[in-house]
Each structure stands twice: as C-alpha cells, then as structure tokens.
Scaffold this motif. Structure first.
Motif, mmCIF file in Angstrom:
data_model
loop_
_atom_site.group_PDB
_atom_site.id
_atom_site.type_symbol
_atom_site.label_atom_id
_atom_site.label_comp_id
_atom_site.label_asym_id
_atom_site.label_seq_id
_atom_site.Cartn_x
_atom_site.Cartn_y
_atom_site.Cartn_z
ATOM 1 N N LYS A 9 0.845 -1.188 0.000
ATOM 2 C CA LYS A 9 0.000 0.000 0.000
ATOM 3 C C LYS A 9 0.886 1.246 0.000
ATOM 4 C CE LYS A 9 -3.794 -2.291 2.424
ATOM 5 N NZ LYS A 9 -4.637 -2.296 3.645
ATOM 6 N N ILE A 10 0.727 2.072 -1.035
ATOM 7 C CA ILE A 10 1.534 3.278 -1.196
ATOM 8 C C ILE A 10 0.669 4.504 -0.933
ATOM 9 C CG2 ILE A 10 2.948 4.636 -2.791
ATOM 10 C CD1 ILE A 10 3.326 1.946 -4.382
ATOM 11 N N ALA A 11 1.058 5.290 0.055
ATOM 12 C CA ALA A 11 0.409 6.578 0.307
ATOM 13 C C ALA A 11 1.186 7.649 -0.447
ATOM 14 C CB ALA A 11 0.390 6.893 1.803
ATOM 15 N N ALA A 12 0.483 8.502 -1.178
ATOM 16 C CA ALA A 12 1.150 9.528 -1.985
ATOM 17 C C ALA A 12 0.506 10.888 -1.748
ATOM 18 C CB ALA A 12 1.083 9.169 -3.473
ATOM 19 N N VAL A 13 1.366 11.897 -1.620
ATOM 20 C CA VAL A 13 0.897 13.269 -1.447
ATOM 21 C C VAL A 13 1.970 14.198 -1.981
ATOM 22 C CG1 VAL A 13 1.888 13.536 0.878
ATOM 23 C CG2 VAL A 13 -0.104 14.909 0.226
ATOM 24 N N GLY A 14 1.570 15.367 -2.411
ATOM 25 C CA GLY A 14 2.522 16.380 -2.862
ATOM 26 C C GLY A 14 2.150 17.733 -2.278
ATOM 27 N N ASP A 15 3.081 18.678 -2.362
ATOM 28 C CA ASP A 15 2.803 20.070 -2.021
ATOM 29 C C ASP A 15 2.356 20.222 -0.559
ATOM 30 O OD1 ASP A 15 2.673 21.522 -4.955
ATOM 31 O OD2 ASP A 15 2.008 19.439 -5.006
ATOM 32 N N ILE A 16 3.157 19.647 0.343
ATOM 33 C CA ILE A 16 2.808 19.793 1.750
ATOM 34 C C ILE A 16 3.298 21.128 2.315
ATOM 35 C CG2 ILE A 16 2.639 17.319 2.156
ATOM 36 C CD1 ILE A 16 5.412 17.366 3.366
ATOM 37 N N HIS A 17 4.269 21.754 1.676
ATOM 38 C CA HIS A 17 4.676 23.134 1.994
ATOM 39 C C HIS A 17 4.890 23.359 3.495
ATOM 40 C CE1 HIS A 17 4.037 24.748 -2.084
ATOM 41 N NE2 HIS A 17 3.013 23.909 -2.157
ATOM 42 N N VAL A 18 5.762 22.570 4.084
ATOM 43 C CA VAL A 18 6.010 22.688 5.520
ATOM 44 C C VAL A 18 6.650 24.041 5.834
ATOM 45 C CG1 VAL A 18 7.362 21.759 7.448
ATOM 46 C CG2 VAL A 18 6.155 20.210 5.886
ATOM 47 N N CYS A 43 5.593 14.047 -3.275
ATOM 48 C CA CYS A 43 5.875 14.472 -4.646
ATOM 49 C C CYS A 43 6.240 15.956 -4.747
ATOM 50 C CB CYS A 43 4.674 14.159 -5.531
ATOM 51 S SG CYS A 43 4.231 12.422 -5.541
ATOM 52 N N GLY A 44 7.227 16.371 -3.986
ATOM 53 C CA GLY A 44 7.765 17.712 -4.142
ATOM 54 C C GLY A 44 7.060 18.794 -3.356
ATOM 55 N N ASP A 45 7.702 19.959 -3.322
ATOM 56 C CA ASP A 45 7.291 21.078 -2.471
ATOM 57 C C ASP A 45 7.154 20.599 -1.037
ATOM 58 O OD1 ASP A 45 7.450 22.764 -4.595
ATOM 59 O OD2 ASP A 45 5.320 23.263 -4.683
ATOM 60 N N LEU A 46 8.229 20.008 -0.568
ATOM 61 C CA LEU A 46 8.304 19.558 0.818
ATOM 62 C C LEU A 46 8.314 20.757 1.752
ATOM 63 C CD1 LEU A 46 11.173 16.954 0.288
ATOM 64 C CD2 LEU A 46 8.730 16.638 -0.062
ATOM 65 N N THR A 47 8.991 21.826 1.324
ATOM 66 C CA THR A 47 9.078 23.055 2.101
ATOM 67 C C THR A 47 8.275 24.158 1.420
ATOM 68 O OG1 THR A 47 11.061 23.838 0.954
ATOM 69 C CG2 THR A 47 11.399 22.411 2.872
ATOM 70 N N ASP A 48 7.998 25.224 2.173
ATOM 71 C CA ASP A 48 7.185 26.304 1.616
ATOM 72 C C ASP A 48 8.025 27.354 0.901
ATOM 73 O OD1 ASP A 48 4.554 27.453 1.256
ATOM 74 O OD2 ASP A 48 5.170 29.006 2.667
ATOM 75 N N THR A 49 9.192 27.690 1.484
ATOM 76 C CA THR A 49 10.021 28.743 0.884
ATOM 77 C C THR A 49 11.428 28.262 0.553
ATOM 78 O OG1 THR A 49 10.854 29.601 3.006
ATOM 79 C CG2 THR A 49 8.748 30.476 2.217
ATOM 80 N N GLY A 50 11.656 26.959 0.590
ATOM 81 C CA GLY A 50 12.975 26.442 0.254
ATOM 82 C C GLY A 50 14.028 26.744 1.299
ATOM 83 N N ASP A 51 13.615 26.785 2.560
ATOM 84 C CA ASP A 51 14.525 27.102 3.653
ATOM 85 C C ASP A 51 14.874 25.826 4.419
ATOM 86 O OD1 ASP A 51 15.276 28.047 6.497
ATOM 87 O OD2 ASP A 51 15.232 29.909 5.347
ATOM 88 N N GLU A 52 16.140 25.703 4.815
ATOM 89 C CA GLU A 52 16.565 24.484 5.512
ATOM 90 C C GLU A 52 15.919 24.336 6.885
ATOM 91 O OE1 GLU A 52 20.005 27.460 6.186
ATOM 92 O OE2 GLU A 52 18.468 27.008 4.679
ATOM 93 N N VAL A 53 15.491 25.436 7.487
ATOM 94 C CA VAL A 53 14.777 25.334 8.772
ATOM 95 C C VAL A 53 13.457 24.591 8.576
ATOM 96 C CG1 VAL A 53 13.688 26.629 10.643
ATOM 97 C CG2 VAL A 53 15.862 27.413 9.682
ATOM 98 N N GLU A 54 12.795 24.853 7.466
ATOM 99 C CA GLU A 54 11.552 24.137 7.154
ATOM 100 C C GLU A 54 11.822 22.649 6.967
ATOM 101 O OE1 GLU A 54 9.341 27.875 4.868
ATOM 102 O OE2 GLU A 54 10.555 26.439 3.727
ATOM 103 N N ALA A 55 12.949 22.313 6.327
ATOM 104 C CA ALA A 55 13.323 20.906 6.162
ATOM 105 C C ALA A 55 13.579 20.245 7.515
ATOM 106 C CB ALA A 55 14.551 20.794 5.270
#
Length: 246
Positions: A9-18, A43-55
């Motif tokens: 079972k594969i759960a998939a989501v994108g654009d979580i923008h943490v 599927c990408g956009d793991l972070t909202d502004t591309g900042d390592e703190v968000e990661a």
C-alpha cells in the motif's frame, strides 16, 4: 495479483509546503499514513520557501512516520537555492530522496525526478530560438532522460519488477485541467510521459497543479495521479493522501 504475492500500500501526497510554524502540525498525519500504508511517497514542495529550517521541521515531524519515505523536490524547494542542503538534511535522516535515482522498497521499484515544464502534446515548446528558450526546453528533456535511466536501472535489476514513478511536475495535460490554460507550459511536460509509457510503470504520482484534476492516463493507458494536497482536500480526503495498492 499472483498467489503468494503481498500487496503493498503506497500513500502519496505532494505540495505539503512545511513552514517554520508547523511544529507539531504533521504528527497525527504521519501516524495515520503509517497506520494505513507501507510506503509514503512525497511528490515535491516539501518546504514552503525552500529554507533548511523548514526541512528540519519536516524531519522532526517525520519521526512520527514508521514506514519508509521516498520523495522528490519541487520548485518551492529550489526557491532560495538551498535545495542541495534540503536534500542532504532529508537523506541524512533516512528519507529516500530521488533525483534521477531509483530505490526498491518492499519489492516495488520507485524512480523519481523533479521534472520540469514545457507544455503538452502538440503544444510542447521546441528547441528553437533564443538560448534561454533552448535552455528551458533542455531542462525538460534532461529530466525525462533522468527518469528513463532510473526506470531502466530497475528493469536491469529485475525485469519483472513493478515500477512507480514520482515527480513534481505533471507528465500529462489531463491532470492539470482546472488550472488557467495560459500557465500549462509551466506545470509540466509530455516529455515526462514518454519514459512512463516506454518502461510500463504501474502508476505515476505528481503534484504542483493545486487546482488540477486527480486522475488521468497517458497515451498508453498508464494511470497518473495528481496528489497535490490541495487536490485531495478538494476531493474530500479527511487525511489528504492517496492510497494505491500494488
């Protein structure tokens, strides 16, 4: 399914923008993913502004996830030019970050790229004109080649392996319908669908188009899912992830 073969079972989501303010927001989400699925694909956009703190916030939240995680970066993760650092942060904590690579998890082969724009079908941009335009098109060509090579490596390891492709940009027009047509060239490229057809993947997941369409198929009948979190919420998913059994 062949007798004796276990369903994955594969759960998939994108654009979580943490975001930096998301500490604690995702814990219950990742616990529910772990309860229902065997693998999580982001599927990408793991972070909202591309900042390592968000990661770093995402990593803390992912401690609640007890299943393997495979992911690709999205355009938001590139915003501040810190995408390599974001990738390293996630890799160090055990997330399978794919950028033209492949990994086998629970017997399923995952190949991933960010992807890029360029348009669809007869309206794809061509390698013609100014250098900037050629570079734009070349980026889409390169991403499609990287995806094809990753899928080919899976075939070399096991020609019967079931393959899943994950990306951020869309490989078909059908799953971005709902977005303004004038921005279609910036939402994906049909070049990304060619490896899906050639390598006969089971399915492909992408995000990026927040007001697109959940499901579509390539010209060869490969299922494609736009799993942007915003799409899933629009379709009434209380816990927004798409669950696919393979």
């Amino acid at each position: 399914m062949e007798e004796g073969k276990k369903t994955v079972k594969i759960a998939a989501v994108g654009d979580i923008h943490v975001r930096e303010t998301d500490r604690g927001k995702w814990v219950d989400y990742f616990k529910e993913v772990s309860r229902q699925a065997d693998v999580l694909a982001i599927c990408g956009d793991l972070t909202d502004t591309g900042d390592e703190v968000e990661a770093q916030i995402l990593i803390e939240e992912l401690k609640a996830c007890t299943v393997p995680v495979v992911a690709v970066l999205g355009n938001h993760d590139f915003e501040k030019g810190r995408h390599k650092l974001i990738r390293q942060i996630l890799l160090k904590e055990g997330v399978h970050m794919l950028d033209g690579e492949a990994v086998v998890i629970n017997g399923i082969g995952f190949a991933g790229v960010k992807g890029f724009g360029g348009g669809f079908d007869a309206h794809m941009l061509s390698m013609f004109g100014e250098g900037a335009m050629k570079a734009f098109v070349q980026e889409a060509v390169d991403e499609a080649l990287h995806l094809d090579r990753a899928l080919a490596r899976l075939d070399q390891e096991n020609e019967n392996i079931k393959k899943i492709a994950i990306m951020h940009y869309a490989p078909i027009k059908e799953t971005i319908i709902g977005e303004p047509e004038v921005i279609y060239p910036f939402l994906g490229s049909s070049r990304l669908s060619e490896p899906l057809n050639r390598r006969q993947v089971v399915a492909a997941f992408h995000g990026h188009a927040h007001v697109g369409t959940l499901e579509g198929t390539t010209s060869s009948g490969i299922k494609v899912y736009n799993v942007a979190k915003q799409i899933l919420e629009k379709h009434g998913y209380d816990v927004p992830f798409y669950l696919l059994e393979v």
